[in-house]
Design a protein around this motif. Structure first.
Motif, PDB file in Angstrom:
ATOM      1  N   TYR A   1       0.832  -1.210   0.000  1.00  0.00           N
ATOM      2  CA  TYR A   1       0.000   0.000   0.000  1.00  0.00           C
ATOM      3  C   TYR A   1       0.866   1.259   0.000  1.00  0.00           C
ATOM      4  O   TYR A   1       0.620   2.197  -0.779  1.00  0.00           O
ATOM      5  CB  TYR A   1      -0.918  -0.006   1.216  1.00  0.00           C
ATOM      6  CG  TYR A   1      -1.719   1.264   1.376  1.00  0.00           C
ATOM      7  CD1 TYR A   1      -2.871   1.491   0.625  1.00  0.00           C
ATOM      8  CD2 TYR A   1      -1.310   2.246   2.283  1.00  0.00           C
ATOM      9  CE1 TYR A   1      -3.595   2.657   0.760  1.00  0.00           C
ATOM     10  CE2 TYR A   1      -2.032   3.429   2.426  1.00  0.00           C
ATOM     11  CZ  TYR A   1      -3.177   3.629   1.666  1.00  0.00           C
ATOM     12  OH  TYR A   1      -3.890   4.785   1.810  1.00  0.00           O
TER      13      TYR A   1
ATOM     14  N   THR B   1       1.178   3.941  -3.038  1.00  0.00           N
ATOM     15  CA  THR B   1       0.894   5.358  -2.795  1.00  0.00           C
ATOM     16  C   THR B   1       2.042   6.228  -3.294  1.00  0.00           C
ATOM     17  O   THR B   1       1.829   7.261  -3.949  1.00  0.00           O
ATOM     18  CB  THR B   1       0.662   5.613  -1.301  1.00  0.00           C
ATOM     19  OG1 THR B   1      -0.437   4.800  -0.842  1.00  0.00           O
ATOM     20  CG2 THR B   1       0.338   7.072  -1.040  1.00  0.00           C
TER      21      THR B   1
ATOM     22  N   PRO C   1      -3.660   4.151  -8.030  1.00  0.00           N
ATOM     23  CA  PRO C   1      -4.984   4.553  -7.486  1.00  0.00           C
ATOM     24  C   PRO C   1      -5.479   3.584  -6.417  1.00  0.00           C
ATOM     25  O   PRO C   1      -6.548   2.981  -6.540  1.00  0.00           O
ATOM     26  CB  PRO C   1      -5.878   4.511  -8.726  1.00  0.00           C
ATOM     27  CG  PRO C   1      -5.277   3.436  -9.576  1.00  0.00           C
ATOM     28  CD  PRO C   1      -3.783   3.540  -9.366  1.00  0.00           C
TER      29      PRO C   1
ATOM     30  N   GLU D   1      -6.756   2.485  -2.572  1.00  0.00           N
ATOM     31  CA  GLU D   1      -7.530   3.049  -1.471  1.00  0.00           C
ATOM     32  C   GLU D   1      -7.210   2.304  -0.172  1.00  0.00           C
ATOM     33  O   GLU D   1      -6.790   1.145  -0.195  1.00  0.00           O
ATOM     34  CB  GLU D   1      -9.026   2.945  -1.778  1.00  0.00           C
ATOM     35  CG  GLU D   1      -9.448   3.736  -3.007  1.00  0.00           C
ATOM     36  CD  GLU D   1     -10.942   3.608  -3.277  1.00  0.00           C
ATOM     37  OE1 GLU D   1     -11.612   2.882  -2.504  1.00  0.00           O
ATOM     38  OE2 GLU D   1     -11.421   4.215  -4.250  1.00  0.00           O
ATOM     39  N   LEU D   2      -7.453   3.015   0.953  1.00  0.00           N
ATOM     40  CA  LEU D   2      -7.150   2.417   2.253  1.00  0.00           C
ATOM     41  C   LEU D   2      -8.005   1.181   2.503  1.00  0.00           C
ATOM     42  O   LEU D   2      -7.553   0.219   3.133  1.00  0.00           O
ATOM     43  CB  LEU D   2      -7.378   3.450   3.361  1.00  0.00           C
ATOM     44  CG  LEU D   2      -6.852   3.080   4.760  1.00  0.00           C
ATOM     45  CD1 LEU D   2      -5.344   2.844   4.729  1.00  0.00           C
ATOM     46  CD2 LEU D   2      -7.192   4.186   5.761  1.00  0.00           C
ATOM     47  N   SER D   3      -9.229   1.172   1.996  1.00  0.00           N
ATOM     48  CA  SER D   3     -10.106   0.010   2.169  1.00  0.00           C
ATOM     49  C   SER D   3      -9.512  -1.232   1.502  1.00  0.00           C
ATOM     50  O   SER D   3      -9.724  -2.355   1.958  1.00  0.00           O
ATOM     51  CB  SER D   3     -11.497   0.305   1.598  1.00  0.00           C
ATOM     52  OG  SER D   3     -11.422   0.605   0.211  1.00  0.00           O
ATOM     53  N   ASP D   4      -8.777  -1.027   0.412  1.00  0.00           N
ATOM     54  CA  ASP D   4      -8.123  -2.136  -0.276  1.00  0.00           C
ATOM     55  C   ASP D   4      -7.107  -2.802   0.649  1.00  0.00           C
ATOM     56  O   ASP D   4      -7.004  -4.034   0.686  1.00  0.00           O
ATOM     57  CB  ASP D   4      -7.434  -1.620  -1.544  1.00  0.00           C
ATOM     58  CG  ASP D   4      -6.869  -2.724  -2.401  1.00  0.00           C
ATOM     59  OD1 ASP D   4      -7.426  -2.989  -3.471  1.00  0.00           O
ATOM     60  OD2 ASP D   4      -5.850  -3.330  -2.011  1.00  0.00           O
TER      61      ASP D   4
ATOM     62  N   ASN E   1      -8.709  -1.721 -10.632  1.00  0.00           N
ATOM     63  CA  ASN E   1      -9.473  -2.575  -9.721  1.00  0.00           C
ATOM     64  C   ASN E   1     -10.186  -3.731 -10.423  1.00  0.00           C
ATOM     65  O   ASN E   1     -10.871  -4.517  -9.766  1.00  0.00           O
ATOM     66  CB  ASN E   1     -10.515  -1.730  -8.973  1.00  0.00           C
ATOM     67  CG  ASN E   1      -9.858  -0.763  -7.995  1.00  0.00           C
ATOM     68  OD1 ASN E   1      -8.927  -1.123  -7.301  1.00  0.00           O
ATOM     69  ND2 ASN E   1     -10.342   0.465  -7.968  1.00  0.00           N
TER      70      ASN E   1
END
Length: 385
Positions: free
Chosen positions: A99, A103, A108, A110-113, A331
């Motif tokens: 992650y 970043t 692209p 996301e933190l939820s990923d 995604n």
């Protein structure tokens, strides 16, 4: 890092066994990169491909083969404890590192990923749902081999807790293997996902006990002796290869081991699959012995086989970090669409090299730490006399 759970320890190593583990793990890494974005698997591939695919459960047999009778329970459990610690740490750390890297490289993500990837690493995702229920692509999901390693750890715990009673009698070993296969048939019939992918644990435990049984007769050791002048030596090779091919042709195991699909006959396929893996393990070890006699190839494959845990835990993280430097992730795919088969092959080989280097570095640091601790203890002893 490697060698604590399913390898030989001590001053002398069994080189063909290291080579066997090396070629199996290289195959796993390249298969993950080449096939993850391929269309859904339909039907059975060529027989030889299924035979090679059955090499994956051979790791369970190897784990049992290097069991040493008489070792204290706490020593054995300490070895499994190291594997569990490595699994827990990497299940959190590897997605987190991925992650952060994504970043920094402008992906692209996301933190939820990240959170979803950690949940999946422990196999808490989709609990009690069908084992083969679709999983969305997660950028930070880099722990693909966990589904295989969690059952290995659980199987080793079961083995070590019961081996003093069961390993005394071959009939008890056979009964235990049959019991585990029956349990695997039950899990296959129920076909729901449970934490830590423990629905695969009975099969793993059965193979571990099989490996321990084989070690009582030193079957693998005899194969590694390379008694090439003896026709009986090659007879075992020919028979194991022929039977493996015939059985895989008549009762194809497929390539759905990760989905608890062991063949075309539902839970009954557990039994022929167990037999096929047993035969394939002998065939593949012969191949490893032959490769060990090739001077230019043997040292490389042997080194790779000594660091298979490093490859198992980090190969996808390293591969994705390499990809992120040059391509954009999305995604809807596991890997960037621009990557072709040759690109993935080269990235896979680079990932293997980096993971092996990480394993070597870890081993040297660990050895250096032990040496420094010994030197410190000796120095203290001398000065306190």
């Amino acid at each position: 890092m490697m060698g604590e759970v399913f390898s030989s320890n001590g001053p002398t190593r069994v080189v063909p066994m290291d080579i066997l583990k090396g070629i199996l793990m290289i195959g796993i890494v390249l298969a993950h990169l080449e096939l993850y974005d391929s269309p859904s698997r339909v039907g059975n591939p060529p027989t030889i491909v299924m035979m090679l695919y059955l090499g994956l459960p051979v790791f369970y047999i190897i784990a049992g083969y290097f069991y040493k009778p008489g070792r204290e329970l706490k020593v054995n459990l300490r070895r499994v404890h190291k594997l569990l610690i490595a699994l827990v740490i990497t299940s959190v750390l590897s997605p987190t590192v991925t992650y952060v890297w994504f970043t920094l490289t402008g992906q692209p993500v996301e933190l939820s990923d990240l959170f979803d990837s950690i949940v999946r690493a422990f196999w808490f995702e989709g609990l009690l749902g069908p084992v083969d229920s679709p999983m969305e692509c997660l950028m930070c999901y880099v722990t693909q081999v966990n589904y295989f390693l969690w059952p290995m750890a659980a199987g080793l715990i079961i083995f070590f807790l019961s081996e003093k009673y069961i390993m005394k009698d071959n009939r008890r070993i056979a009964a235990t293997i049959v019991l585990m296969l029956c349990l695997q048939m039950m899990f296959t019939a129920i076909y729901v996902r449970i934490p830590f992918y423990l629905q695969l644990c009975p099969m793993a435990t059965a193979f571990i006990f099989l490996g321990a049984l084989i070690s009582k007769y030193d079957l693998f050791g005899r194969i590694c002796s390379f008694d090439w002048r003896n026709y009986k030596y090659w007879l075992v090779f020919v028979v194991s290869a022929a039977l493996s091919y015939i059985l895989c042709s008549i009762l194809p195991p497929g390539v759905y081991f990760d989905n608890l699909i062991f063949g075309d006959y539902g839970f009954w396929s557990v039994i022929p699959c167990f037999v096929e893996v047993s035969l394939v393990s002998i065939f593949l070890l012969y191949v490893a012995v032959i490769l060990s006699k090739i001077p230019a190839l043997s040292p490389v494959l042997s080194l790779t086989g000594r660091h298979t845990l490093s490859m198992a835990l980090f190969h996808m993280m390293v591969a994705k970090m390499i990809m992120a430097l040059f391509y954009k992730f999305s995604n809807d795919r596991w890997f960037p669409a621009e990557l072709g088969s040759l690109d993935l092959l080269l990235i896979g080989l680079a990932s293997i090299a980096i993971c092996v280097a990480m394993g070597v570095l870890w081993w040297k640091c660990k050895k250096s730490h032990k040496l420094n601790r010994w030197f410190f203890q000796r120095t203290c002893t001398i000065y306190t006399r």
